[in-house]
Design an enzyme around this catalytic site. Structure first.
Site, PDB file in Angstrom:
ATOM      1  N   SER A   1       0.842  -1.195   0.000  1.00 28.79           N
ATOM      2  CA  SER A   1       0.000   0.000   0.000  1.00 28.79           C
ATOM      3  C   SER A   1       0.873   1.239   0.000  1.00 28.79           C
ATOM      4  O   SER A   1       2.028   1.200   0.455  1.00 28.79           O
ATOM      5  CB  SER A   1      -0.893  -0.001   1.248  1.00 28.79           C
ATOM      6  OG  SER A   1      -1.498   1.259   1.454  1.00 28.79           O
TER       7      SER A   1
ATOM      8  N   TYR B   1       0.491   0.161  10.728  1.00 22.34           N
ATOM      9  CA  TYR B   1       0.072  -0.240   9.379  1.00 22.34           C
ATOM     10  C   TYR B   1       1.179   0.066   8.374  1.00 22.34           C
ATOM     11  O   TYR B   1       1.524  -0.778   7.537  1.00 22.34           O
ATOM     12  CB  TYR B   1      -1.214   0.474   8.988  1.00 22.34           C
ATOM     13  CG  TYR B   1      -1.706   0.112   7.605  1.00 22.34           C
ATOM     14  CD1 TYR B   1      -2.210  -1.153   7.336  1.00 22.34           C
ATOM     15  CD2 TYR B   1      -1.661   1.037   6.560  1.00 22.34           C
ATOM     16  CE1 TYR B   1      -2.654  -1.491   6.057  1.00 22.34           C
ATOM     17  CE2 TYR B   1      -2.106   0.717   5.289  1.00 22.34           C
ATOM     18  CZ  TYR B   1      -2.606  -0.555   5.044  1.00 22.34           C
ATOM     19  OH  TYR B   1      -3.035  -0.887   3.776  1.00 22.34           O
TER      20      TYR B   1
END
Length: 313
Positions: A162, A188
């Site tokens: 990502s 994350y």
């Protein structure tokens, strides 16, 4: 398999769908495993691979959802070789059980499953949950399946990362937020950087086994992945970024799995079905890859640390 985008033979880009990517590709006799394949882009990734004639295994936590997804994929592709197995990436026992039950070569492994911006959660081993699921579970899975990947002769590993990798490199001195206060965004980001570094190092370490890997950014897709976001923030982001459909979001995963040119020295991170540019900061919150995610020394160190953690658990 060739990189159609780089050769100019197909105009793949941000609006391409996963099924468009595999048009004309025949993978009959080959096998693929997709984690997190009962929702979001995992479904469309599995559907596109099944459309090539490959035998596709959906590795999921929710077996009922997996069974429904498998039935839908069989119906839409006409490929009956779609099966479901249980996989909980936070549980290394589950990972090892899947690998122990695998028979035959594995040609494509898509590390698609993931969690995002969760509250502070830990595995029984004490590992921070986002790093555990997004990176360590997939690291353990690929490592355990190494014999099957090597047996394929030309296996590919697809690591779904990502643009969130831009928020953090690897926190080697505090991987699990045992010293610092927990920050879900940094956790994350670290896990997504780890996905890219894993692909880089897997390609280097396993080149002699003809196993290659690359990571990717699927694009802005609004799925269940964002369920932990603040509702007002999520609503604002959806207004600002309409986003891709799941079928478009799966396209880059499928491109890396079937068409991209992979190997030592080739691009390690893709977006919109082409190699991403190395940038000093993420563009518009979505585009580009930061140098820290492509650092070969960090990749080697992360592999060694990950191997030690997995072996001890």
């Amino acid at each position: 398999m060739t990189d159609a985008a780089s050769t100019g033979t197909a105009p793949f880009g941000a609006e391409s769908t996963a099924l468009e990517i595999v048009e004309g590709i025949n993978l009959a006799g080959r096998s693929a495993l997709v984690t997190g394949a009962s929702s979001g882009i995992g479904v469309e990734t599995a559907r596109a691979l099944a459309a090539t004639g490959a035998s596709v295994t959906l590795a999921v936590r929710d077996l009922a959802a997996g069974a429904r997804t498998a039935a839908d994929i069989r119906a839409t592709t006409g490929n009956d070789a779609v099966r479901v197995v249980n996989l909980d990436l936070a549980d290394l026992g589950s990972v090892r059980e899947l690998a122990a039950g695998w028979a035959g070569p594995l040609h494509i492994l898509v590390n698609n499953a993931g969690i995002m911006h969760t509250p502070e959660l830990r595995t029984p081993a004490g590992w921070e949950m986002q790093f555990a699921v997004n990176h360590l579970g997939h690291f353990a899975l690929a490592s355990a399946l190494h014999p099957a990947l090597a047996a394929a002769g030309d296996a590919r590993i697809v690591a779904v990362s990502s643009s969130g990798h831009g928020s953090s490199g690897i926190r080697f001195d505090d991987l699990f937020f045992e010293r610092d206060a927990y920050d879900s965004g940094l956790a994350y980001g670290q896990s997504k950087t780890a996905n890219v570094l894993f692909a880089l190092e897997a390609t280097r370490r396993w080149a002699d086994d003809a196993i290659t890997a690359a990571a990717l950014m699927p694009g802005g897709i609004w799925t269940n992945l964002q369920r932990h976001w603040d509702p007002e923030v999520l609503a604002g982001m959806k207004r600002r970024y309409p986003g891709k459909s799941p079928a478009q979001g799966a396209a880059t995963s499928v491109f890396v799995a079937t068409r991209a040119t992979l190997g030592v020295g080739t691009p390690g991170y893709y977006e919109d079905c082409h190699p991403a540019q190395v940038v000093p900061e993420i563009v518009d919150g979505i585009h580009g890859v930061l140098p820290h995610a492509l650092d070969p020394e960090a990749a080697r160190r992360l592999w060694e640390v990950s191997a030690e953690l997995v072996a001890s658990a």
